[in-house]
Design an enzyme around this catalytic site. Structure first.
Site, PDB file in Angstrom:
ATOM      1  N   CYS A   7      -8.099  -2.605  89.602  1.00  0.00           N
ATOM      2  CA  CYS A   7      -9.320  -2.429  88.812  1.00  0.00           C
ATOM      3  C   CYS A   7      -8.887  -1.750  87.517  1.00  0.00           C
ATOM      4  CB  CYS A   7     -10.308  -1.521  89.529  1.00  0.00           C
ATOM      5  SG  CYS A   7     -10.762  -2.080  91.155  1.00  0.00           S
ATOM      6  N   ARG A  23      -7.226  -6.747  84.598  1.00  0.00           N
ATOM      7  CA  ARG A  23      -6.948  -6.042  85.855  1.00  0.00           C
ATOM      8  C   ARG A  23      -8.031  -6.313  86.906  1.00  0.00           C
ATOM      9  NH1 ARG A  23      -3.295  -2.222  85.705  1.00  0.00           N
ATOM     10  NH2 ARG A  23      -4.200  -1.293  87.558  1.00  0.00           N
ATOM     11  N   TRP A  79     -11.978  -5.125  90.646  1.00  0.00           N
ATOM     12  CA  TRP A  79     -11.355  -6.221  91.388  1.00  0.00           C
ATOM     13  C   TRP A  79     -11.594  -5.873  92.846  1.00  0.00           C
ATOM     14  CZ3 TRP A  79      -9.539 -10.916  90.417  1.00  0.00           C
ATOM     15  CH2 TRP A  79      -8.814 -11.568  91.410  1.00  0.00           C
ATOM     16  N   ASN A 135      -9.634   3.212  91.193  1.00  0.00           N
ATOM     17  CA  ASN A 135      -8.807   2.011  91.312  1.00  0.00           C
ATOM     18  C   ASN A 135      -7.847   2.272  92.461  1.00  0.00           C
ATOM     19  OD1 ASN A 135      -7.169  -0.221  91.106  1.00  0.00           O
ATOM     20  ND2 ASN A 135      -5.910   0.666  89.468  1.00  0.00           N
ATOM     21  N   GLY A 136      -7.938   1.451  93.523  1.00  0.00           N
ATOM     22  CA  GLY A 136      -7.020   1.625  94.662  1.00  0.00           C
ATOM     23  C   GLY A 136      -7.732   1.322  95.960  1.00  0.00           C
ATOM     24  N   GLU A 178       8.050 -25.442  97.118  1.00  0.00           N
ATOM     25  CA  GLU A 178       7.413 -24.480  96.209  1.00  0.00           C
ATOM     26  C   GLU A 178       8.265 -24.287  94.959  1.00  0.00           C
ATOM     27  OE1 GLU A 178       4.690 -23.251  95.724  1.00  0.00           O
ATOM     28  OE2 GLU A 178       5.019 -21.473  94.499  1.00  0.00           O
ATOM     29  N   LYS A 184       7.020 -25.068  91.136  1.00  0.00           N
ATOM     30  CA  LYS A 184       7.088 -24.074  90.055  1.00  0.00           C
ATOM     31  C   LYS A 184       7.768 -24.663  88.830  1.00  0.00           C
ATOM     32  CE  LYS A 184       4.681 -21.605  90.954  1.00  0.00           C
ATOM     33  NZ  LYS A 184       4.030 -21.980  92.164  1.00  0.00           N
ATOM     34  N   GLU A 243       5.691 -27.551  87.080  1.00  0.00           N
ATOM     35  CA  GLU A 243       4.382 -27.238  86.481  1.00  0.00           C
ATOM     36  C   GLU A 243       4.496 -26.358  85.237  1.00  0.00           C
ATOM     37  OE1 GLU A 243       1.472 -24.888  88.598  1.00  0.00           O
ATOM     38  OE2 GLU A 243       3.014 -23.962  89.814  1.00  0.00           O
ATOM     39  N   HIS A 257      18.725 -39.851 103.680  1.00  0.00           N
ATOM     40  CA  HIS A 257      17.836 -41.014 103.921  1.00  0.00           C
ATOM     41  C   HIS A 257      17.253 -41.540 102.624  1.00  0.00           C
ATOM     42  CE1 HIS A 257      18.065 -40.345 108.242  1.00  0.00           C
ATOM     43  NE2 HIS A 257      17.968 -39.057 107.980  1.00  0.00           N
ATOM     44  N   LYS A 278      -6.121 -22.595  86.189  1.00  0.00           N
ATOM     45  CA  LYS A 278      -5.765 -21.611  87.213  1.00  0.00           C
ATOM     46  C   LYS A 278      -6.514 -21.912  88.510  1.00  0.00           C
ATOM     47  CE  LYS A 278      -3.859 -18.136  89.154  1.00  0.00           C
ATOM     48  NZ  LYS A 278      -2.474 -18.352  89.637  1.00  0.00           N
TER      49      LYS A 278
END
Ligand code: AGP
Length: 614
Positions: A2, A27, A74, A100-101, A487, A491, A494, A510, A609
């Protein structure tokens, strides 16, 4: 994460705080609030949405005030809404607090306060903290500073807080542990914030509180810093800031993606916090516990997701089948939703989504729910559409992921899925006590190992320089690291726009082996594992055709170092957790290549996103 902002001085605090919150929206941005002391006494406004929504809600109705605090949220506890937004007020209305936490033991503290007649409006841990401070302040007739200190010595967790009493508008008390808090020092004025962006235009003198430190800020006075535990005075070091606004938002990193790669030690730690109790040999996941009956007796787990989240699901397939001995199917949500799948009430569907808004995954969840399956969500955004559609879930506490290429969300998803599989395996009696503790202890050690791995990326940069102009890449992995090969390839393609394919290493012969030549860099993920000798053979097959091999190996692996063109070393860990290690150099490789190619790393072309359309 946050964002917190506070002001005490001679200016009008309202615009300082509102503009400061806008600088901190990276944040967290699901709700916002502000409290000001002015000639009307206390004015407060808070609402779901962004800071501009808060600004519109205030709409000039706040009188000028010289002191105040503000917060952009957040959510971790309690969905984003007006009531859960900060600041939070104590029952008497005297204390106003922003945080924040995460307070891990907030539920036991809340129980105690309820038994002493306190009431709560919100679902947040923060409202518990402000009332704990009030309870102590009243019972022991303490100053605010002393009551804050006493309360913080009773709570467990991470915090950056600012709190004031409406009876003393010339004082703000702040404290820090595990979340950032910086105090800007101006001429007869003080600024409080999660980072320096809210006050950089006013002053470049800043004191960064350390963990276990608190400070009392008095108007016209000095900043007094003390240890929360020992109450000993601490001489604050005043930094002369040199960073500009933009670089501070990115924590000094050139891109959000790099910042988020380097946050992974902390984001995994935050995700495990309060859930992995290694010393006690326990896992505590309320969402899992409440549905133990369904999860322990499921005929099958169906995991749905897209992109990187789908890759996390593939890693989970190996973990769940290996440890929890339950059949797992991993499905692209976009395929699952249209193929008229067979779903029964004995199925558990795990929906993985960083944003919690991916249209295909949401549709897959609704379909499975209609057919009677139990839905378990793993999302990074509290209160997101997918999270609200599920029966139960476990949030990844990775904090906002701004870079379009998912990095810290992926490793946080794998960490949560690992905890789930271990909890189910343990409750099904499939692990001995010793085995269970070994897994917990190793998972607990992962954040520190990632921290160590991220001390240097010189080798990854060097390799990126050599291969940034390649036209194709092949990524190979086996077992737990086959999904990591996928993955890594995703990365690269993209963000650097280089074509890359991930393949099970054994599958190379193969077909894809026909592609191998001196222009084909082949990334082979080869940590010590049950199939190590096989992957060594795969490397030799590539070398026999003049392919260039970039091997991801465990520290000190001299055998592969003799045959590969390049090696990038990762910390040793149990095979089941190796994806949490091997993914990281692949993230860095794709990042550096993309930067060297002049690509827009945080906002790659054609991508969003969150894919909220089909
Ligand atoms: C990953 O780097 C991509 N940005 C993309 O594949 C992403 O993982 C996918 O769109 C799923 O998003 P979600 O996790 O928010 O559902």
């Amino acid at each position: 994460m946050c964002g917190i902002v506070g002001y005490l001085g001679e200016r009008n605090a309202v615009p300082v705080i509102i503009n400061g919150l806008k600088r901190l929206e990276y944040r967290g941005y699901d709700s916002a609030g502000i409290s000001i002391i002015n000639d009307k006494g206390l004015q407060m406004a808070k609402c779901k949405g962004k800071v501009t929504d808060l600004e519109n809600k205030i709409n000039g109705s706040f009188s000028e005030g010289k002191m105040g605090i503000g917060h952009t949220r957040w959510a971790t506890h309690g969905v984003p809404n007006d009531v859960n937004a900060h600041p939070h007020t104590s029952n008497s209305g005297e204390l106003i607090l922003i945080h924040n936490g995460i307070i891990e033991n907030y539920s036991s503290v809340k129980e105690a306060l309820l038994s002493r007649g306190f009431s709560f409006e919100s679902e947040t841990d923060t409202e518990v903290l402000v009332n704990l401070i009030e309870d102590i302040k009243r019972k022991e007739d303490l100053t605010l500073e002393k009551a804050v200190r006493s309360a913080l010595n009773q709570v467990i967790g991470a915090y950056a807080i600012a709190v004031f009493s409406v009876n003393n508008p010339d004082q703000i008390v702040v404290a820090k542990k595990g979340s950032p808090l910086v105090v800007g020092i101006g001429d007869n004025e003080f600024f409080i914030a999660s980072d320096a962006t809210p006050f950089l235009e006013y002053t470049k003198r800043a004191v960064y509180l350390e963990d276990d430190e608190m400070a009392v800020i008095n108007k016209g006075g000095e900043l007094k810093v003390r240890s929360i535990k020992s109450n000993k005075a601490v001489a604050p070091y005043v930094h002369q800031l040199k960073m500009d606004l933009e670089s501070i938002e990115k924590g000094g990193y050139p891109h959000f993606m790099l910042k988020e790669i380097y946050e992974q030690s902390k984001s995994i730690q935050d995700t495990l916090r309060g859930r992995l109790l290694a010393e006690k040999g326990m896992i505590k996941m309320s969402g899992v516990f409440d549905y133990h009956d369904k999860l322990l007796n499921a005929d099958r787990f169906i995991i749905v997701g897209c992109g990187t989240s789908w890759h996390a699901g593939l890693v989970a397939e190996y973990i769940f089948e290996d440890l929890a001995r339950v059949p797992v199917e991993v499905e692209y949500a976009s395929e699952f939703r249209y193929r008229n799948p067979i779903i029964t009430e004995k199925d558990v569907v795990i929906a993985i989504s960083q944003s919690g808004e991916t249209a295909d995954t949401l549709a897959a969840v609704k379909l499975a729910k209609e057919k009677g399956a139990t839905i378990f969500g793993i999302c990074n955004v509290v209160g997101s559409s997918i999270a609200r559609e599920t029966h139960a879930g476990a949030y990844t506490h990775a904090g906002p992921e701004i870079g379009v290429a998912s990095t810290k969300a992926f490793t946080a998803q794998v960490a949560v899925l690992s905890l789930m599989a271990l909890d189910i395996a343990n409750n099904k009696g499939l692990l001995s006590k010793t085995q269970f503790r070994q897994y917990l202890s190793e998972l607990d050690a992962v954040p520190a190992k990632i921290e160590k791995m991220l001390e240097s990326d010189a080798q990854t940069r060097h390799i990126s320089e050599l291969y940034k102009d390649a036209r194709n890449f092949l990524y190979l992995g086996r077992g737990y690291n086959f999904p990591v090969a996928l993955e890594g390839a995703l990365k690269l393609k993209e963000i650097s726009y280089i074509h890359a394919e991930g393949y099970p290493a054994a599958e190379m012969k193969h077909g894809p082996i026909a592609l191998i030549d001196e222009n084909m860099p082949v990334v082979v993920i080869a940590p010590k594992s049950g199939q190590y000798e096989k992957i060594v053979s795969n490397i030799q097959e590539v070398k026999a055709r003049n392919g260039k091999v970039i091997a991801i190996v465990n520290n000190g692996d001299s055998e592969i170092a003799k045959m590969a063109d390049h090696v990038i070393e990762v910390e040793d860990t149990m095979e089941v957790f190796s994806p949490l290690m091997t993914t990281i150099p692949l993230q860095l490789l794709s990042y550096h290549i993309a930067v060297m190619r002049g690509c827009n790393v945080d906002q790659p072309r054609n991508l969003a996103k969150s894919v909220t359309v089909e």
